[in-house]
Design a protein around this motif. Structure first.
Motif, short mmCIF file in Angstrom:
data_model
loop_
_atom_site.label_atom_id
_atom_site.label_comp_id
_atom_site.label_asym_id
_atom_site.label_seq_id
_atom_site.Cartn_x
_atom_site.Cartn_y
_atom_site.Cartn_z
N GLY A 78 1.53 4.74 -9.68
CA GLY A 78 1.85 3.67 -8.73
C GLY A 78 1.11 3.75 -7.42
O GLY A 78 1.19 2.84 -6.61
N ARG A 79 0.38 4.84 -7.19
CA ARG A 79 -0.39 4.97 -5.95
C ARG A 79 -1.63 5.82 -6.24
O ARG A 79 -1.75 6.40 -7.33
CB ARG A 79 0.45 5.61 -4.86
CG ARG A 79 0.94 7.01 -5.17
CD ARG A 79 1.74 7.58 -4.01
NE ARG A 79 2.98 6.85 -3.83
CZ ARG A 79 4.15 7.28 -4.30
NH1 ARG A 79 4.21 8.41 -4.98
NH2 ARG A 79 5.25 6.58 -4.11
N HIS A 167 -4.38 -7.86 -3.82
CA HIS A 167 -3.76 -6.71 -3.16
C HIS A 167 -3.53 -5.62 -4.20
O HIS A 167 -2.94 -5.86 -5.25
CB HIS A 167 -2.43 -7.09 -2.51
CG HIS A 167 -1.83 -5.96 -1.74
ND1 HIS A 167 -2.16 -5.70 -0.42
CD2 HIS A 167 -0.94 -4.99 -2.10
CE1 HIS A 167 -1.49 -4.63 -0.01
NE2 HIS A 167 -0.75 -4.19 -1.01
N CYS A 168 -4.00 -4.43 -3.91
CA CYS A 168 -3.81 -3.27 -4.79
C CYS A 168 -2.61 -2.48 -4.29
O CYS A 168 -2.64 -1.92 -3.19
CB CYS A 168 -5.05 -2.39 -4.82
SG CYS A 168 -4.83 -0.89 -5.82
N SER A 169 -1.56 -2.42 -5.09
CA SER A 169 -0.36 -1.69 -4.68
C SER A 169 -0.60 -0.19 -4.65
O SER A 169 0.05 0.52 -3.88
CB SER A 169 0.79 -2.02 -5.64
OG SER A 169 0.44 -1.68 -6.98
N ALA A 170 -1.55 0.30 -5.46
CA ALA A 170 -1.83 1.74 -5.47
C ALA A 170 -2.56 2.16 -4.20
O ALA A 170 -2.28 3.23 -3.64
CB ALA A 170 -2.65 2.10 -6.70
N CYS A 171 -3.51 1.34 -3.75
CA CYS A 171 -4.31 1.68 -2.56
C CYS A 171 -3.69 1.15 -1.27
O CYS A 171 -3.99 1.66 -0.18
CB CYS A 171 -5.73 1.13 -2.70
SG CYS A 171 -6.67 1.86 -4.06
N GLY A 172 -2.86 0.10 -1.37
CA GLY A 172 -2.18 -0.41 -0.20
C GLY A 172 -2.97 -1.38 0.62
O GLY A 172 -2.69 -1.54 1.82
N HIS A 173 -3.97 -2.05 0.04
CA HIS A 173 -4.74 -3.05 0.79
C HIS A 173 -5.36 -4.05 -0.17
O HIS A 173 -5.42 -3.82 -1.38
CB HIS A 173 -5.83 -2.39 1.65
CG HIS A 173 -6.62 -1.34 0.93
ND1 HIS A 173 -6.70 -0.04 1.37
CD2 HIS A 173 -7.34 -1.39 -0.22
CE1 HIS A 173 -7.44 0.67 0.52
NE2 HIS A 173 -7.84 -0.13 -0.43
N HIS A 180 -10.18 -4.37 -10.94
CA HIS A 180 -8.98 -3.61 -11.32
C HIS A 180 -8.97 -2.30 -10.54
O HIS A 180 -9.96 -1.92 -9.92
CB HIS A 180 -8.97 -3.32 -12.83
CG HIS A 180 -10.06 -2.38 -13.28
ND1 HIS A 180 -11.39 -2.77 -13.38
CD2 HIS A 180 -10.02 -1.07 -13.66
CE1 HIS A 180 -12.11 -1.74 -13.79
NE2 HIS A 180 -11.31 -0.69 -13.96
N HIS A 181 -7.83 -1.62 -10.57
CA HIS A 181 -7.74 -0.27 -10.01
C HIS A 181 -7.96 0.71 -11.15
O HIS A 181 -7.28 0.67 -12.17
CB HIS A 181 -6.38 -0.03 -9.36
CG HIS A 181 -6.26 1.35 -8.77
ND1 HIS A 181 -6.68 1.65 -7.49
CD2 HIS A 181 -5.81 2.52 -9.30
CE1 HIS A 181 -6.47 2.93 -7.25
NE2 HIS A 181 -5.94 3.48 -8.33
N CYS A 182 -8.91 1.62 -10.97
CA CYS A 182 -9.28 2.56 -12.02
C CYS A 182 -8.75 3.95 -11.67
O CYS A 182 -9.16 4.54 -10.66
CB CYS A 182 -10.81 2.61 -12.18
SG CYS A 182 -11.35 3.75 -13.48
N ILE A 183 -7.83 4.47 -12.50
CA ILE A 183 -7.26 5.79 -12.22
C ILE A 183 -8.31 6.88 -12.39
O ILE A 183 -8.20 7.95 -11.78
CB ILE A 183 -6.04 6.08 -13.11
CG1 ILE A 183 -6.42 6.03 -14.60
CG2 ILE A 183 -4.91 5.10 -12.81
CD1 ILE A 183 -5.30 6.44 -15.53
#
Length: 374
Positions: A78-79, A167-173, A180-183
């Motif tokens: 989640g972050r 807005h990316c909830s993992a990065c907060g901005h 996409h957000h890449c883990i």
């Protein structure tokens, strides 16, 4: 079958399941798999199984343990969290160590260097973070098409939300033209680092294909060196001679070289998966949309089937605009309009042509406002 053989088989099965899991998570939402078993598997993995697991956990171990497990899950996924980034780096270098121990991959050395460099760049580069200093410049980059994007503020950042940002909830901005957000990068993929992400995928595809081919030749060579190539005979547990088939001789070599077997199977899984994902990313880039916008276009397709998408002509507009008009609002809306029957009839406002779309990603404009420069 020996304990070691069972262990190797379990490792290979785990790698296969992991590869299929990654394939489903990456490509399950894609339009090309809509209505297929891949899409159904995606919803099973992301919705049905988590919900069933949560119900089982609450019934079996109680709410307190379940809440604690959810906190751990949010901390992992989640972050921003470097755990998977570290795991990716460790697996990469362990794999390279095994690879170099088996072969001397001189022809691929330049590609390996480019792959490592592009990965570092994708991790470290600014993906296009929207700040108070650059939000005006970001809003000028893309117009609001009033179909996928509308002029509004981000509820979390409390500032204007540029078109094509998310807005990316993992990065907060918010990130400009976020894909996409890449883990595995511990970073978002957006307009600022998409070129490095594409370069990493392309070079990693080449490394995986070349590595699988080269290790395949090593296995065949070991089969020949160990005298298993032409009608070789081994003795079973009862001392009876058994003639090896081609398949059995390959399995015999892999059983005798477990690290080689694990790396070969991993590359055989990764090569097509990464290759398909690379082709998908390049395709949507040249068509002028992101994987985030893919889901938005799926929503438009659903709206078309519901009969709420229209080409509308406004009094002050020279051209028609495509808008969603809900059924309860259609009687009150007096503007001239015609219904849209197919998704192919809806133009993508952000499609500049394949080459220009690619140039936008390869040479992204800097997100610097005039006020910041002064």
């Amino acid at each position: 079958m020996t304990l070691w053989s069972v262990t190797v088989a379990c490792v290979l099965a785990t790698l296969l399941v992991f590869g299929l899991w990654v394939f489903v998570l990456i490509l399950g939402p894609n339009r090309m798999f809509r209505g297929t078993v891949v899409e159904r598997a995606y919803y099973v993995v992301t919705e049905t199984l988590p919900e069933a697991l949560e119900r089982w956990a609450r019934d079996s171990v109680g709410d307190a343990v379940t809440v604690h497990a959810e906190r751990v899950w949010n901390a992992l996924f989640g972050r921003r969290n470097p755990l998977f980034q570290i795991l990716a780096i460790v697996l990469y270098w362990v794999g390279l160590g095994v690879f170099f121990a088996q072969v001397a991959p001189i022809p691929i050395s330049v590609t390996l260097a480019a792959n490592i460099g592009s990965y570092i760049a994708a991790c470290a580069a600014d993906p296009g973070v929207i700040t108070a200093a650059n939000v005006d410049a970001a809003c000028r980059q893309f117009a609001y098409d009033r179909l996928l994007y509308f002029e509004r503020d981000c509820r979390t950042c409390q500032r204007r939300k540029p078109a094509r940002s998310k807005h990316c909830s993992a990065c907060g901005h918010c990130v400009q033209m976020m894909d996409h957000h890449c883990i595995w990068l511990n970073n978002c993929v957006g307009l600022g680092n998409a070129r490095w992400f594409l370069a990493f995928l392309a070079t990693f595809s080449i490394v995986c294909v070349y590595g699988a081919w080269l290790l395949g030749t090593v296995v065949l060579e070991l089969r020949h060196v160990r005298g298993l190539a032409s009608g070789a005979v081994i003795w079973d547990e009862l001392g009876q001679p058994v003639e090896l088939s081609f398949k059995s001789s390959i399995l015999y070599v892999l059983d005798d070289s477990p690290l080689l077997a694990v790396l070969l199977v991993l590359l055989l899984i990764l090569a097509p998966a990464i290759g398909v994902f690379t082709a998908y990313q390049l395709r949507i880039t040249m068509l002028g949309y992101t994987s985030n916008e893919e889901s938005k276009w799926l929503n438009v397709a659903d709206a078309i089937r519901d009969g709420v998408v229209f080409a509308v002509r406004e009094s002050d507009a020279a051209h028609e605009i495509i808008q969603v008009i809900e059924k309860e609002d259609q009687d009150a809306d007096r503007r001239p309009r015609r219904p849209i029957a197919h998704l192919r009839d809806v133009p993508n406002a952000y499609h500049r042509g394949a080459w220009d779309n690619l140039k936008l990603v390869l040479y992204p404009p800097p997100l610097v406002s005039k006020a910041h420069l002064s």
